[in-house]
Design a protein around this motif. Structure first.
Motif, PDB file in Angstrom:
ATOM      1  N   LEU A  99       2.180   6.624   6.025  1.00 44.47           N
ATOM      2  CA  LEU A  99       3.385   6.267   5.282  1.00 44.47           C
ATOM      3  C   LEU A  99       4.320   5.411   6.127  1.00 44.47           C
ATOM      4  N   ALA A 100       4.424   5.756   7.423  1.00 46.23           N
ATOM      5  CA  ALA A 100       5.275   4.978   8.325  1.00 46.23           C
ATOM      6  C   ALA A 100       4.758   3.551   8.496  1.00 46.23           C
ATOM      7  N   ILE A 101       3.464   3.376   8.351  1.00 49.34           N
ATOM      8  CA  ILE A 101       2.888   2.029   8.436  1.00 49.34           C
ATOM      9  C   ILE A 101       3.031   1.301   7.097  1.00 49.34           C
ATOM     10  N   ALA A 102       2.843   2.042   6.024  1.00 50.33           N
ATOM     11  CA  ALA A 102       2.824   1.425   4.693  1.00 50.33           C
ATOM     12  C   ALA A 102       4.174   0.844   4.295  1.00 50.33           C
ATOM     13  N   VAL A 103       5.260   1.531   4.609  1.00 50.47           N
ATOM     14  CA  VAL A 103       6.580   1.060   4.170  1.00 50.47           C
ATOM     15  C   VAL A 103       6.938  -0.293   4.774  1.00 50.47           C
ATOM     16  N   PRO A 104       6.797  -0.485   6.100  1.00 44.45           N
ATOM     17  CA  PRO A 104       7.094  -1.820   6.643  1.00 44.45           C
ATOM     18  C   PRO A 104       6.182  -2.911   6.078  1.00 44.45           C
ATOM     19  N   VAL A 105       4.897  -2.577   5.876  1.00 46.65           N
ATOM     20  CA  VAL A 105       3.982  -3.560   5.293  1.00 46.65           C
ATOM     21  C   VAL A 105       4.458  -3.940   3.886  1.00 46.65           C
ATOM     22  N   GLY A 106       4.879  -2.961   3.116  1.00 44.41           N
ATOM     23  CA  GLY A 106       5.394  -3.239   1.778  1.00 44.41           C
ATOM     24  C   GLY A 106       6.641  -4.103   1.812  1.00 44.41           C
ATOM     25  N   LEU A 107       7.529  -3.840   2.762  1.00 41.02           N
ATOM     26  CA  LEU A 107       8.750  -4.636   2.871  1.00 41.02           C
ATOM     27  C   LEU A 107       8.443  -6.088   3.233  1.00 41.02           C
ATOM     28  N   VAL A 108       7.464  -6.283   4.132  1.00 38.52           N
ATOM     29  CA  VAL A 108       7.059  -7.650   4.480  1.00 38.52           C
ATOM     30  C   VAL A 108       6.468  -8.344   3.259  1.00 38.52           C
ATOM     31  N   ALA A 109       5.623  -7.629   2.511  1.00 37.18           N
ATOM     32  CA  ALA A 109       5.020  -8.199   1.306  1.00 37.18           C
ATOM     33  C   ALA A 109       6.096  -8.561   0.281  1.00 37.18           C
ATOM     34  N   MET A 110       7.121  -7.739   0.185  1.00 38.36           N
ATOM     35  CA  MET A 110       8.202  -8.012  -0.754  1.00 38.36           C
ATOM     36  C   MET A 110       8.946  -9.290  -0.384  1.00 38.36           C
TER      37      MET A 110
END
Length: 323
Positions: A264-275
């Motif tokens: 989850l800690a990895i997924a959130v930053p990746v999602g923010l970059v994708a956004m």
């Protein structure tokens, strides 16, 4: 207004009295100066009152100036011609709308009526200025602005079913005074009486992003719902689960929830970059419409959800395998 009544019940009672409808009626019709208005009341946690009528039943023939944008032409009788439905939605203009316009992201038709343009936001795929100038005559502007000022969430003109409607969903926002239902009906009747006849010239331009957005939203929702079960299945595959206290229950072994937290800690930053990347990619491609800011927010949120969810599943599988 009876003191024992809530603002909602008092307003509904006024509408029923205007229609001479039974006290239990939830759908009825009101006649106002030759204008027939359908009123629908929905009670419960999501209560609302709507007024509606068919656009073409009340629209008046009008003569327009010669010329105009291709696709919006005069008929032999002088009527406006345009793709139908026009799908015009009016709502209270917000600070976000003003910022989106200042940023150059949104482009909204301006009627030239300063007070109306400040108070009401026009959201529609219909962009022809001459057509919209004819639609937003004085009666339509006055009636729509009055409805929104009285607490209506929106006024829809020529929706997908060819109807004109006004929706009230917050009864606390409507001024609590006697006679307000009559004022609402009068304002809605002004909108209907001011509409010009518009002959259909075909369907409007297709929204190329509509189906991709529906598909992406469906996928993101399904993956989001399935993610916890998928994590438990991956944990079971590496021997990280034990039977629960009840039949059919499965619990994680001690220490087997940490891989999910890491994922989850990895997924959130990746999602923010994708956004951020999605916003940068789509912004120049969809700017210039009345709903560009809302559409950009939707696309950015979907980019976050899809990338964060897929990253979570992959990272969880890896973290569980190497724990």
């Amino acid at each position: 207004m009876a003191f024992t009544e809530t603002p909602e019940s008092a307003l509904v009672s006024e509408f029923r009295a205007l229609a001479r409808a039974p006290s239990s009626a939830s759908q009825f019709e009101i006649d106002r100066d030759g204008v027939r208005i359908r009123v629908e009341y929905t009670s419960g946690s999501s209560s609302s009152i709507s007024m509606s009528a068919l656009y073409d039943t009340h629209a008046k023939e009008t003569h327009v100036r010669p010329g105009g944008t291709a696709g919006y032409r005069q008929s032999a009788r002088g009527n406006l011609r345009a793709p139908r439905p026009m799908r015009i939605l009016l709502r209270r203009e917000s600070a976000a709308d003003e910022n989106a316009k200042a940023e150059g992201l949104n482009r909204e038709f301006q009627t030239g009526d300063a007070s109306f343009d400040r108070a009401v936001y026009i959201d529609s795929p219909t962009t022809d200025a001459e057509l919209l100038a004819e639609v937003f005559g004085p009666g339509v502007r006055e009636g729509a602005a009055a409805l929104i000022a009285m607490g209506f969430a929106n006024v829809s003109i020529d929706d997908k079913d060819g109807r004109v409607s006004a929706m009230l969903v917050s009864f606390s926002s409507a001024a609590e005074r006697d006679g307000r239902a009559a004022d609402m009906v009068e304002a809605f009747a002004r909108v209907l009486s001011g509409l010009p006849a518009v002959q259909p010239s075909g369907a409007g331009p297709k929204d190329g992003l509509a189906w991709p957005i529906v598909l992406a939203t469906t996928v993101a929702g399904l993956v989001g719902i399935a993610a916890p079960a998928a994590y438990m299945a991956m944990a079971a595959a590496v021997g990280c689960t034990v039977p629960g206290p009840e039949d059919g229950d499965t619990n994680l072994k001690p220490g087997c929830s940490e891989p999910g937290l890491v994922a989850l800690a990895i997924a959130v930053p990746v999602g923010l970059v994708a956004m951020r990347l999605a916003r940068a990619y789509f912004k120049p491609r969809i700017s210039g419409r009345s709903n560009s800011a809302a559409r950009l927010s939707t696309l950015s949120a979907l980019a976050f959800a899809l990338c964060a969810e897929s990253t979570f599943l992959v990272a969880s599988a890896v973290a569980l395998a190497v724990r």
